[in-house]
Design an enzyme around this catalytic site. Structure first.
Site, PDB file in Angstrom:
ATOM      1  N   ASN A   1      -8.943 -27.216 -14.567  1.00 21.04           N
ATOM      2  CA  ASN A   1     -10.081 -27.694 -13.766  1.00 21.04           C
ATOM      3  C   ASN A   1     -10.286 -29.203 -13.877  1.00 21.04           C
ATOM      4  O   ASN A   1     -10.939 -29.801 -13.027  1.00 21.04           O
ATOM      5  CB  ASN A   1     -11.367 -26.977 -14.203  1.00 21.04           C
ATOM      6  CG  ASN A   1     -11.493 -25.616 -13.532  1.00 21.04           C
ATOM      7  OD1 ASN A   1     -10.847 -25.356 -12.513  1.00 21.04           O
ATOM      8  ND2 ASN A   1     -12.315 -24.739 -14.093  1.00 21.04           N
TER       9      ASN A   1
ATOM     10  N   HIS B   1      -9.801 -20.190 -19.809  1.00 21.94           N
ATOM     11  CA  HIS B   1      -9.224 -21.419 -20.339  1.00 21.94           C
ATOM     12  C   HIS B   1      -9.335 -22.587 -19.371  1.00 21.94           C
ATOM     13  O   HIS B   1      -8.441 -23.441 -19.314  1.00 21.94           O
ATOM     14  CB  HIS B   1      -7.747 -21.184 -20.729  1.00 21.94           C
ATOM     15  CG  HIS B   1      -7.544 -19.911 -21.483  1.00 21.94           C
ATOM     16  ND1 HIS B   1      -7.260 -18.724 -20.870  1.00 21.94           N
ATOM     17  CD2 HIS B   1      -7.671 -19.635 -22.788  1.00 21.94           C
ATOM     18  CE1 HIS B   1      -7.186 -17.763 -21.781  1.00 21.94           C
ATOM     19  NE2 HIS B   1      -7.434 -18.280 -22.948  1.00 21.94           N
ATOM     20  N   CYS B   2     -10.415 -22.605 -18.580  1.00 21.61           N
ATOM     21  CA  CYS B   2     -10.640 -23.662 -17.565  1.00 21.61           C
ATOM     22  C   CYS B   2      -9.470 -23.758 -16.587  1.00 21.61           C
ATOM     23  O   CYS B   2      -9.243 -24.830 -16.011  1.00 21.61           O
ATOM     24  CB  CYS B   2     -10.861 -25.032 -18.199  1.00 21.61           C
ATOM     25  SG  CYS B   2     -12.272 -25.103 -19.291  1.00 21.61           S
ATOM     26  N   ALA B   3      -8.709 -22.697 -16.438  1.00 28.28           N
ATOM     27  CA  ALA B   3      -7.516 -22.778 -15.589  1.00 28.28           C
ATOM     28  C   ALA B   3      -7.428 -21.541 -14.674  1.00 28.28           C
ATOM     29  O   ALA B   3      -6.455 -20.790 -14.723  1.00 28.28           O
ATOM     30  CB  ALA B   3      -6.263 -22.910 -16.451  1.00 28.28           C
TER      31      ALA B   3
END
Ligand SMILES: Cc1ncc(COP(=O)(O)O)c(C=O)c1O
Length: 386
Positions: free
Chosen positions: A102, A341-343
């Site tokens: 992100n 995982h911000c992904a």
């Protein structure tokens, strides 16, 4: 908790820190905790020297000719924002990949919304492998920036940055590399790889404290700063000074953190990337081999014999990843990270968007016993589930 923690969350931030980091930070606070570049007394000069030494160590690591082309930031995200917001203008096109964190995706989406920038995400396979010719095919006459993670923080895939640089440089397109998962653990040569902008954390593979990071800006690349303000230089002028690093370092720096970062980078240089990478590769392979033998475990990302960072994300059939991570922590004293995982883009590629995954990320200070403890715990959790 009465058992020692097995820390396997180094992809979020590295822990523990090597000898020298705490000492450097303590020395800064105790001995010369003045504001660098803002006075000519001895303490301020010493603080300025410590910043310069940290820049020099980073320049050695990334083969940067002039240390002043490296600016300090709070973290990778801050560095990525300086690069993305500072380079893109209305009418530009930017290219990223389908596995971005992100910290690349959100600034790019903001640029789409605020400046009408056109953004393309190039496909990868489900393990995050990118074919550079797909990236070349996505370029347009108005492409100003290609922004790619050097390694996926979910899948561990290493992207072919050198090959991408060979595509972007002759076309005059800026290449921004997000080295959040590779700085300090893989060899990065900004010249050989044709990298124009390198965003890196100080607090992961470079072994410094949280609150540190940086951005390399190739000479001649003009970015508009993200922040304007006091630099301690050319104070009589209303405009931000053009000279680096001042142009991009408005406000008082995190001298304590950077003193620690400098010590972390010197440790990496002493041990060498080769030694660190070899240790992490050994631990990663051991972990993947152990997990693969457990019925019901699915590991995301490339095969163990492919180039990979020390990131092993997995799913246990019929078990919620968040609950698995919770039980590993509470029942076994093992710290891993579950969720997205911000992904989310990478999870979408891996087919795990609705569910997330468990991510174990060993670091240089983990032992084989740590890896075996995780394998044994997952084995038990897998048995208890059936
Ligand atoms: C690939 C990637 N990019 C960016 C970031 C953000 O890093 P930072 O926390 O230093 O801002 C991370 C952090 O996990 C990451 O893995």
């Amino acid at each position: 908790m009465d058992r020692p923690v097995v820390y396997l969350d180094n992809a979020a931030t590295s822990w523990p820190k090597p000898p020298g980091v705490l000492e450097a930070m303590t020395e800064c606070l105790l001995e010369y905790g003045a504001n660098p570049g803002r006075g000519s007394h001895g303490m301020a000069l010493k603080a300025g020297r410590v910043l310069l030494e940290a820049r020099q160590a980073l320049a050695r690591l990334f083969r940067v000719a002039n240390p002043n082309d490296i600016i300090f930031t709070l973290n990778t995200t801050h560095a990525l924002n300086i690069a993305i917001q500072g380079s893109l203008r209305p009418g530009d096109h930017a290219v990223a990949t389908a596995i971005e964190h992100n910290s690349i995706r959100r600034p790019l989406e903001a640029m789409r919304r605020l400046r009408g920038v056109d953004v393309t995400y190039v496909r990868t396979d489900e393990a995050g492998r990118l074919d550079p010719s797909d990236l070349a095919a996505a370029l347009k006459p108005n492409t100003r920036l290609v922004a790619v993670a050097h390694s996926s923080n979910l899948l561990g895939t290493v992207l072919p940055v050198g090959e991408i640089g060979a595509i972007t440089r002759p076309r005059g397109i800026l290449l921004l590399v997000d080295a959040a998962q590779t700085a300090g653990v893989l060899d990065i040569d900004v010249e050989a790889m044709n990298i124009d902008l390198l965003a890196f954390p100080g607090h992961k593979g470079l072994m410094g404290p949280l609150g540190t990071g940086g951005l390399y800006i190739r000479p001649g690349v003009g970015l508009e700063p993200l922040m304007y303000g006091g630099t301690g230089s050319r104070s009589e002028e209303p405009e931000q000074p053009e000279v680096r690093p001042d142009k991009y370092e408005a406000g008082s720096p995190n001298t304590v953190g950077i003193a620690g970062l400098g010590a972390g980078v010197r440790f990496v240089l002493e041990r060498s990337i080769r030694e660190i990478a070899a240790k992490e590769r050994m631990l990663t392979r051991r972990l993947m081999d152990g997990l693969r033998n457990i019925p019901g475990v699915r590991i995301l990302g490339p095969e163990p014999d492919e180039e990979r960072t020390a990131i092993v994300s997995f799913l246990l059939d019929g078990a919620d990843p968040a609950e698995t991570a919770f039980r590993l922590d509470r029942e076994y004293g093992i710290a891993v990270r579950a969720g997205y995982h911000c992904a989310p883009l990478a999870h979408e590629r891996a087919g795990t968007l609705g569910r997330g995954a468990v991510r174990a990320s060993p670091g240089y200070f983990n032992s084989e016993a740590d890896i075996d403890a995780l394998i044994a715990a997952v084995e038990e959790l897998a048995k208890r589930r059936t």
